[in-house]
Scaffold this motif. Structure first.
Motif, PDB file in Angstrom:
ATOM      1  N   GLU A   1       8.827  12.896  -8.577  1.00  0.00           N
ATOM      2  CA  GLU A   1       7.734  12.257  -7.838  1.00  0.00           C
ATOM      3  C   GLU A   1       8.246  11.838  -6.482  1.00  0.00           C
ATOM      4  O   GLU A   1       9.392  11.430  -6.350  1.00  0.00           O
ATOM      5  N   THR A   2       7.378  11.922  -5.489  1.00  0.00           N
ATOM      6  CA  THR A   2       7.688  11.409  -4.164  1.00  0.00           C
ATOM      7  C   THR A   2       6.665  10.343  -3.837  1.00  0.00           C
ATOM      8  O   THR A   2       5.462  10.566  -3.973  1.00  0.00           O
ATOM      9  N   MET A   3       7.161   9.186  -3.409  1.00  0.00           N
ATOM     10  CA  MET A   3       6.264   8.091  -3.031  1.00  0.00           C
ATOM     11  C   MET A   3       6.554   7.672  -1.604  1.00  0.00           C
ATOM     12  O   MET A   3       7.702   7.673  -1.163  1.00  0.00           O
ATOM     13  N   LEU A   4       5.505   7.280  -0.900  1.00  0.00           N
ATOM     14  CA  LEU A   4       5.603   6.787   0.460  1.00  0.00           C
ATOM     15  C   LEU A   4       5.073   5.361   0.490  1.00  0.00           C
ATOM     16  O   LEU A   4       3.954   5.111   0.040  1.00  0.00           O
ATOM     17  N   LEU A   5       5.873   4.443   0.983  1.00  0.00           N
ATOM     18  CA  LEU A   5       5.395   3.078   1.190  1.00  0.00           C
ATOM     19  C   LEU A   5       4.702   3.057   2.547  1.00  0.00           C
ATOM     20  O   LEU A   5       5.349   3.194   3.580  1.00  0.00           O
ATOM     21  N   GLU A   6       3.387   2.938   2.536  1.00  0.00           N
ATOM     22  CA  GLU A   6       2.624   2.965   3.783  1.00  0.00           C
ATOM     23  C   GLU A   6       2.700   1.635   4.523  1.00  0.00           C
ATOM     24  O   GLU A   6       2.858   1.618   5.741  1.00  0.00           O
ATOM     25  N   ALA A   7       2.554   0.528   3.783  1.00  0.00           N
ATOM     26  CA  ALA A   7       2.560  -0.781   4.434  1.00  0.00           C
ATOM     27  C   ALA A   7       2.845  -1.880   3.426  1.00  0.00           C
ATOM     28  O   ALA A   7       2.555  -1.740   2.241  1.00  0.00           O
ATOM     29  N   VAL A   8       3.413  -2.958   3.927  1.00  0.00           N
ATOM     30  CA  VAL A   8       3.569  -4.180   3.145  1.00  0.00           C
ATOM     31  C   VAL A   8       2.493  -5.117   3.669  1.00  0.00           C
ATOM     32  O   VAL A   8       2.577  -5.607   4.793  1.00  0.00           O
ATOM     33  N   GLU A   9       1.458  -5.325   2.867  1.00  0.00           N
ATOM     34  CA  GLU A   9       0.323  -6.117   3.321  1.00  0.00           C
ATOM     35  C   GLU A   9       0.548  -7.615   3.160  1.00  0.00           C
ATOM     36  O   GLU A   9      -0.080  -8.411   3.852  1.00  0.00           O
TER      37      GLU A   9
ATOM     38  N   ARG B   1       0.876  -1.172   0.000  1.00  0.00           N
ATOM     39  CA  ARG B   1       0.000   0.000   0.000  1.00  0.00           C
ATOM     40  C   ARG B   1       0.909   1.217   0.000  1.00  0.00           C
ATOM     41  O   ARG B   1       1.779   1.356   0.861  1.00  0.00           O
ATOM     42  N   PHE B   2       0.728   2.092  -0.982  1.00  0.00           N
ATOM     43  CA  PHE B   2       1.606   3.242  -1.130  1.00  0.00           C
ATOM     44  C   PHE B   2       0.811   4.474  -1.501  1.00  0.00           C
ATOM     45  O   PHE B   2      -0.353   4.400  -1.882  1.00  0.00           O
ATOM     46  N   ARG B   3       1.485   5.611  -1.392  1.00  0.00           N
ATOM     47  CA  ARG B   3       0.870   6.889  -1.718  1.00  0.00           C
ATOM     48  C   ARG B   3       1.838   7.657  -2.600  1.00  0.00           C
ATOM     49  O   ARG B   3       3.002   7.826  -2.255  1.00  0.00           O
ATOM     50  N   ALA B   4       1.370   8.115  -3.757  1.00  0.00           N
ATOM     51  CA  ALA B   4       2.175   8.934  -4.673  1.00  0.00           C
ATOM     52  C   ALA B   4       1.600  10.339  -4.688  1.00  0.00           C
ATOM     53  O   ALA B   4       0.384  10.515  -4.727  1.00  0.00           O
ATOM     54  N   HIS B   5       2.466  11.325  -4.649  1.00  0.00           N
ATOM     55  CA  HIS B   5       2.063  12.739  -4.665  1.00  0.00           C
ATOM     56  C   HIS B   5       1.122  13.081  -3.514  1.00  0.00           C
ATOM     57  O   HIS B   5       0.267  13.947  -3.650  1.00  0.00           O
ATOM     58  N   ALA B   6       1.222  12.380  -2.413  1.00  0.00           N
ATOM     59  CA  ALA B   6       0.405  12.636  -1.224  1.00  0.00           C
ATOM     60  C   ALA B   6      -1.101  12.601  -1.526  1.00  0.00           C
ATOM     61  O   ALA B   6      -1.885  13.296  -0.904  1.00  0.00           O
ATOM     62  N   VAL B   7      -1.486  11.797  -2.503  1.00  0.00           N
ATOM     63  CA  VAL B   7      -2.910  11.637  -2.796  1.00  0.00           C
ATOM     64  C   VAL B   7      -3.381  10.304  -2.213  1.00  0.00           C
ATOM     65  O   VAL B   7      -2.678   9.685  -1.425  1.00  0.00           O
TER      66      VAL B   7
END
Length: 179
Positions: A116-124, A61-67
């Motif tokens: 681009e900035t991406m955040l890895l929120e979780a590894v499900e 689960r990830f988020r790109a561009h804080a969306v």
């Protein structure tokens, strides 16, 4: 862990090396990102990979561009399956997520040259962690099915005055025919 450090299994590291070697004529930004991952990688065996690290075939689960968050399975290439399920490492986003730890961000240039900035929120789901869990469960089942070879009885010899006599005359090796 530094934001510019990545954890890769030996298998994932080898896949990235092969991609970098065979990316002739492809997007220079992808090659640069691939080389960056290889240079900054901490390589571990699959059994030593922390459960919160994105590896090939992990559902993340990830988020790109804080969306809004997105969930995809990181894959090695064009996978046959429902559209939108896989995120190949042959794309900037797929490659960027590989080796990240939950909570880690990465900044890279996409194929259009836009940062681009991406955040890895979780590894499900991570195949390496799942494999370890299956092994632990399997070992527990095998262990619980085994019966002890020796049974201890408290005071078992009390009141027993006779000695055990070996029926074989002291020679307890049955010989090769017993094998």
């Amino acid at each position: 862990m530094s934001n510019d450090t990545y954890i890769l299994t030996t298998k994932d590291f080898s896949i990235l090396e092969a991609l970098c070697d065979n990316w002739q004529g492809r997007n220079d930004r992808l090659v640069a990102l691939c080389r960056r991952k290889i240079q900054k990688a901490i390589v571990v065996f699959r059994d030593d990979l922390p459960g919160d690290v994105a590896s090939v075939n992990s559902r993340v689960r990830f988020r790109a561009h804080a969306v809004e968050s997105d969930i995809r399975v990181i894959s090695t290439g064009q996978a046959t399956g429902p559209v939108g399920l896989f995120l190949p490492i042959t794309t900037p986003r797929g490659l960027a997520l590989l080796g990240l730890r939950a909570g880690q961000k990465i900044e890279f240039e996409n194929t259009n040259g836009v940062a681009e900035t991406m955040l890895l929120e979780a590894v499900e789901y991570q195949p390496e962690a799942s494999r370890r869990e299956r092994q632990m469960i399997g070992q527990e089942v095998v262990t619980s099915l085994q019966r002890p070879n020796l049974r201890l009885v408290s005071g078992g010899k009390d009141g027993c005055h006779s000695q055990l006599i070996d029926a074989s005359g002291g020679f307890d090796d049955p010989g090769p025919s017993a094998a």
